[in-house]
Design an enzyme around this catalytic site. Structure first.
Site, PDB file in Angstrom:
ATOM      1  N   ARG A  25       0.824  -1.219   0.000  1.00 44.95           N
ATOM      2  CA  ARG A  25       0.000   0.000   0.000  1.00 44.95           C
ATOM      3  C   ARG A  25       0.859   1.271   0.000  1.00 44.95           C
ATOM      4  O   ARG A  25       0.438   2.300   0.548  1.00 44.95           O
ATOM      5  CB  ARG A  25      -0.971   0.004   1.179  1.00 44.95           C
ATOM      6  CG  ARG A  25      -1.827  -1.272   1.295  1.00 44.95           C
ATOM      7  CD  ARG A  25      -2.804  -1.456   0.163  1.00 44.95           C
ATOM      8  NE  ARG A  25      -3.740  -0.366   0.070  1.00 44.95           N
ATOM      9  CZ  ARG A  25      -4.885  -0.300   0.746  1.00 44.95           C
ATOM     10  NH1 ARG A  25      -5.229  -1.268   1.536  1.00 44.95           N
ATOM     11  NH2 ARG A  25      -5.687   0.718   0.591  1.00 44.95           N
ATOM     12  N   ARG A  29      -2.442   7.115   0.696  1.00 39.10           N
ATOM     13  CA  ARG A  29      -2.699   7.229   2.131  1.00 39.10           C
ATOM     14  C   ARG A  29      -1.871   8.254   2.893  1.00 39.10           C
ATOM     15  O   ARG A  29      -2.377   9.258   3.329  1.00 39.10           O
ATOM     16  CB  ARG A  29      -2.496   5.866   2.786  1.00 39.10           C
ATOM     17  CG  ARG A  29      -3.502   4.851   2.313  1.00 39.10           C
ATOM     18  CD  ARG A  29      -3.184   3.512   2.882  1.00 39.10           C
ATOM     19  NE  ARG A  29      -4.368   2.828   3.370  1.00 39.10           N
ATOM     20  CZ  ARG A  29      -4.341   1.715   4.074  1.00 39.10           C
ATOM     21  NH1 ARG A  29      -3.207   1.177   4.404  1.00 39.10           N
ATOM     22  NH2 ARG A  29      -5.443   1.156   4.471  1.00 39.10           N
ATOM     23  N   ARG A  38      -6.211  13.117  -4.157  1.00 39.39           N
ATOM     24  CA  ARG A  38      -7.440  12.579  -3.568  1.00 39.39           C
ATOM     25  C   ARG A  38      -8.480  13.680  -3.318  1.00 39.39           C
ATOM     26  O   ARG A  38      -9.683  13.442  -3.381  1.00 39.39           O
ATOM     27  CB  ARG A  38      -7.101  11.887  -2.243  1.00 39.39           C
ATOM     28  CG  ARG A  38      -8.272  11.147  -1.635  1.00 39.39           C
ATOM     29  CD  ARG A  38      -7.859  10.367  -0.421  1.00 39.39           C
ATOM     30  NE  ARG A  38      -7.462  11.248   0.670  1.00 39.39           N
ATOM     31  CZ  ARG A  38      -6.918  10.838   1.823  1.00 39.39           C
ATOM     32  NH1 ARG A  38      -6.703   9.561   2.027  1.00 39.39           N
ATOM     33  NH2 ARG A  38      -6.585  11.696   2.763  1.00 39.39           N
ATOM     34  N   ASP A  74      -7.303  -1.140  -7.246  1.00 39.75           N
ATOM     35  CA  ASP A  74      -7.912  -1.766  -6.068  1.00 39.75           C
ATOM     36  C   ASP A  74      -8.324  -3.189  -6.414  1.00 39.75           C
ATOM     37  O   ASP A  74      -8.582  -3.502  -7.579  1.00 39.75           O
ATOM     38  CB  ASP A  74      -9.126  -0.978  -5.580  1.00 39.75           C
ATOM     39  CG  ASP A  74      -9.412  -1.301  -4.108  1.00 39.75           C
ATOM     40  OD1 ASP A  74      -8.744  -0.733  -3.238  1.00 39.75           O
ATOM     41  OD2 ASP A  74     -10.278  -2.162  -3.847  1.00 39.75           O
ATOM     42  N   TYR A 151     -15.929  -9.426   0.540  1.00 44.63           N
ATOM     43  CA  TYR A 151     -16.583  -8.127   0.336  1.00 44.63           C
ATOM     44  C   TYR A 151     -17.904  -8.279  -0.425  1.00 44.63           C
ATOM     45  O   TYR A 151     -18.874  -7.573  -0.147  1.00 44.63           O
ATOM     46  CB  TYR A 151     -15.647  -7.163  -0.416  1.00 44.63           C
ATOM     47  CG  TYR A 151     -14.526  -6.670   0.465  1.00 44.63           C
ATOM     48  CD1 TYR A 151     -14.735  -5.631   1.366  1.00 44.63           C
ATOM     49  CD2 TYR A 151     -13.272  -7.252   0.425  1.00 44.63           C
ATOM     50  CE1 TYR A 151     -13.718  -5.186   2.202  1.00 44.63           C
ATOM     51  CE2 TYR A 151     -12.246  -6.817   1.254  1.00 44.63           C
ATOM     52  CZ  TYR A 151     -12.469  -5.782   2.141  1.00 44.63           C
ATOM     53  OH  TYR A 151     -11.469  -5.354   2.968  1.00 44.63           O
TER      54      TYR A 151
HETATM   55  O1  CP3 Z   1       0.298   0.682  -2.923  1.00 46.56           O
HETATM   56  C1  CP3 Z   1      -0.921   0.760  -3.089  1.00 46.56           C
HETATM   57  O2  CP3 Z   1      -1.678   1.312  -2.260  1.00 46.56           O
HETATM   58  C2  CP3 Z   1      -1.464   0.186  -4.347  1.00 46.56           C
HETATM   59  C3  CP3 Z   1      -2.879   0.286  -4.482  1.00 46.56           C
HETATM   60  C4  CP3 Z   1      -3.806  -0.521  -3.597  1.00 46.56           C
HETATM   61  C5  CP3 Z   1      -5.018   0.032  -3.087  1.00 46.56           C
HETATM   62  N1  CP3 Z   1      -5.731  -0.994  -2.548  1.00 46.56           N
HETATM   63  C6  CP3 Z   1      -5.433   1.448  -3.155  1.00 46.56           C
HETATM   64  C7  CP3 Z   1      -6.413   1.954  -2.185  1.00 46.56           C
HETATM   65  C8  CP3 Z   1      -3.785  -1.875  -3.276  1.00 46.56           C
HETATM   66  C9  CP3 Z   1      -2.681  -2.892  -3.503  1.00 46.56           C
HETATM   67  C10 CP3 Z   1      -5.018  -2.159  -2.627  1.00 46.56           C
HETATM   68  C11 CP3 Z   1      -5.408  -3.519  -2.212  1.00 46.56           C
HETATM   69  C12 CP3 Z   1      -6.609  -3.709  -1.403  1.00 46.56           C
HETATM   70  N2  CP3 Z   1      -7.788  -3.033  -1.469  1.00 46.56           N
HETATM   71  C13 CP3 Z   1      -6.744  -4.721  -0.446  1.00 46.56           C
HETATM   72  C14 CP3 Z   1      -5.723  -5.786  -0.150  1.00 46.56           C
HETATM   73  C15 CP3 Z   1      -4.598  -5.290   0.663  1.00 46.56           C
HETATM   74  C16 CP3 Z   1      -4.940  -4.939   2.077  1.00 46.56           C
HETATM   75  O3  CP3 Z   1      -4.706  -3.808   2.466  1.00 46.56           O
HETATM   76  O4  CP3 Z   1      -5.427  -5.836   2.781  1.00 46.56           O
HETATM   77  C17 CP3 Z   1      -8.028  -4.618   0.103  1.00 46.56           C
HETATM   78  C18 CP3 Z   1      -8.612  -5.480   1.198  1.00 46.56           C
HETATM   79  C19 CP3 Z   1      -8.685  -3.541  -0.561  1.00 46.56           C
HETATM   80  C20 CP3 Z   1     -10.089  -3.059  -0.357  1.00 46.56           C
HETATM   81  C21 CP3 Z   1     -10.108  -1.666   0.110  1.00 46.56           C
HETATM   82  N3  CP3 Z   1      -9.818  -0.581  -0.681  1.00 46.56           N
HETATM   83  C22 CP3 Z   1     -10.434  -1.181   1.405  1.00 46.56           C
HETATM   84  C23 CP3 Z   1     -10.814  -2.051   2.575  1.00 46.56           C
HETATM   85  C24 CP3 Z   1     -10.351   0.215   1.365  1.00 46.56           C
HETATM   86  C25 CP3 Z   1     -10.721   1.234   2.431  1.00 46.56           C
HETATM   87  C26 CP3 Z   1      -9.805   1.322   3.566  1.00 46.56           C
HETATM   88  C27 CP3 Z   1      -8.351   1.628   3.225  1.00 46.56           C
HETATM   89  O5  CP3 Z   1      -7.584   0.668   3.144  1.00 46.56           O
HETATM   90  O6  CP3 Z   1      -7.995   2.809   3.097  1.00 46.56           O
HETATM   91  C28 CP3 Z   1      -9.908   0.565   0.072  1.00 46.56           C
HETATM   92  C29 CP3 Z   1      -9.629   1.910  -0.417  1.00 46.56           C
HETATM   93  C30 CP3 Z   1      -8.275   2.172  -0.959  1.00 46.56           C
HETATM   94  N4  CP3 Z   1      -7.608   1.378  -1.844  1.00 46.56           N
HETATM   95  C31 CP3 Z   1      -7.487   3.326  -0.686  1.00 46.56           C
HETATM   96  C32 CP3 Z   1      -6.320   3.209  -1.460  1.00 46.56           C
HETATM   97  C33 CP3 Z   1      -5.198   4.182  -1.577  1.00 46.56           C
HETATM   98  C34 CP3 Z   1      -7.888   4.476   0.280  1.00 46.56           C
HETATM   99  C35 CP3 Z   1      -9.089   5.249  -0.159  1.00 46.56           C
HETATM  100  C36 CP3 Z   1      -8.814   6.460  -1.011  1.00 46.56           C
HETATM  101  O7  CP3 Z   1      -7.684   6.682  -1.447  1.00 46.56           O
HETATM  102  O8  CP3 Z   1      -9.774   7.229  -1.262  1.00 46.56           O
END
Ligand code: CP3
Length: 341
Positions: A25, A29, A38, A74, A151
């Site tokens: 990730r 963030r 964002r 995602d 999910y």
């Molecule tokens: O390096 C990276 O961040 C690459 C991109 C990436 C995202 N999600 C972007 C994202 C990756 C590899 C993921 C994987 C992902 N998404 C997983 C598996 C990895 C893990 O953390 O367990 C899961 C379970 C998700 C589903 C998901 N997406 C959730 C539960 C959430 C909300 C909570 C959170 O983690 O912030 C997201 C949103 C999300 N995906 C964000 C980002 C940067 C944050 C929201 C935003 O940017 O508006």
């Protein structure tokens, strides 16, 4: 040819001067340059616009110089393509208005044509590859079928995913049908990603650790294995199972190039369970990046010494937290670059 190939060498199990490092990730963030984007564009717009997705992907590389980039996207773009319309709700996370709860709901999902539904991901990969200019490899990813399924049934995040388990244990035939559809879609999706230019693929099984060892085999690992079998000849596959240390011995028998581990298992135990036969990736507790930088450096050095510098990829045990100070993330990366055996 990729100029910095430490990560690819580690995946092949070759000897390296120091292990490669990246952070799960890492794109997003905690980074101010990400937060600025964002504020202007909602989540799935960022995923669907190749200019934005590629820019976000390279932001952490520019700032810290990790040894691999991971495509900003995602895991939920896969169910979206299957006619399961996820939204991202501020403050809540993923949200599905009508979760899948019956055989009829499963029947309404589709195994899509990847280029029709997810062509924007392939465009983002091509654009990112141009921006990276072969400096570091690009990782593509997908959720594990079980984690995506969680999910789809629950409809949102959960501490227990009780509805997902209930569906498995009361309607196992429908559950397996959906898991298989997600698997088939994921295989086609990851193959297209490799064709578009990613150098490795990681499967995130974030919720595998919710299952008992026997149920893990049936509802998660069987499907991950299908993906590994279908992909390994085309690109290295990394399987990350959060809370899945109990399955490491079995996982090490697969054709995966590496296994990701979280911080609930010691390096020594992870090496023993995998009989030192496979590259491991992990496993610092993400909260440990709240320790002062000098302490982070010590923890990273110890972690490398314990895993050993070869057949090892330095990472966190799960995604970086939003509240990590920038200097602390830098301390994590720099400690690896300064590592001397
Ligand atoms: O390096 C990276 O961040 C690459 C991109 C990436 C995202 N999600 C972007 C994202 C990756 C590899 C993921 C994987 C992902 N998404 C997983 C598996 C990895 C893990 O953390 O367990 C899961 C379970 C998700 C589903 C998901 N997406 C959730 C539960 C959430 C909300 C909570 C959170 O983690 O912030 C997201 C949103 C999300 N995906 C964000 C980002 C940067 C944050 C929201 C935003 O940017 O508006």
């Amino acid at each position: 040819m990729i100029k910095n190939d430490l990560y690819l060498k580690a995946l092949r199990g070759e000897t390296v001067s120091r292990p490669p490092v990246w952070m799960m990730r890492q794109a997003g963030r905690y980074l101010p340059e990400f937060i600025a984007i964002r504020e202007k564009y909602d989540f799935f717009t960022r995923c669907r616009t190749p200019e934005l997705a590629s820019e976000i992907t390279v932001q952490p590389i520019r700032r810290y110089g990790m040894d691999a980039a991971i495509l900003f996207s995602d895991i939920l773009v896969v169910p979206q393509a299957m006619n399961i319309p996820f939204e991202m709700k501020a403050g809540l996370g993923p949200y599905l208005p009508n979760p899948i709860r019956s055989q009829k709901d499963v029947d309404q999902t589709i195994v899509p044509d990847i280029n029709e539904e997810l062509g924007y991901v392939m465009d983002a990969i091509k654009m990112t590859k141009e921006m990276l200019n072969d400096e570091v490899p690009l990782i593509g990813f997908a959720g594990s079928p079980w984690t995506v399924f969680c999910y789809c049934i629950q409809g949102q995040g959960s501490k227990t995913f009780d509805k997902a388990k209930e569906f498995c244990f009361t309607q196992p035939i429908a559950a397996h049908q959906l898991l298989q559809k997600i698997t088939d879609t994921t295989i086609a999706y990851l193959k297209e990603k490799v064709k578009a230019g990613v150098n490795a693929v990681q499967i995130f099984d974030s919720w595998g650790g919710m299952l008992s060892p026997v149920d893990y085999q049936e509802f998660s690992w069987n499907y991950i294995q299908q993906i590994i079998d279908a992909l390994h000849a085309e690109a290295p596959v990394i399987a990350f199972g959060k809370g899945c240390w109990f399955a490491l011995e079995e996982m090490a028998k697969s054709k995966a190039s590496a296994l990701g581990v979280d911080w609930t298992v010691s390096p020594k135990t992870a090496r023993a369970l995998t009989h030192n036969s496979i590259t491991l990736q992990g496993n610092l507790d993400p909260s440990r990046l709240l320790s002062p930088p000098a302490e982070i450096k010590k923890l990273v050095t110890n972690m490398i010494n314990e895993f050993g510098k070869d057949k090892y990829i330095v990472n966190l045990g799960h995604g970086i937290l939003p509240n990590i100070p920038l200097d602390n993330a830098k301390a994590f990366i720099d400690a690896v670059k300064e590592y001397e055996a």
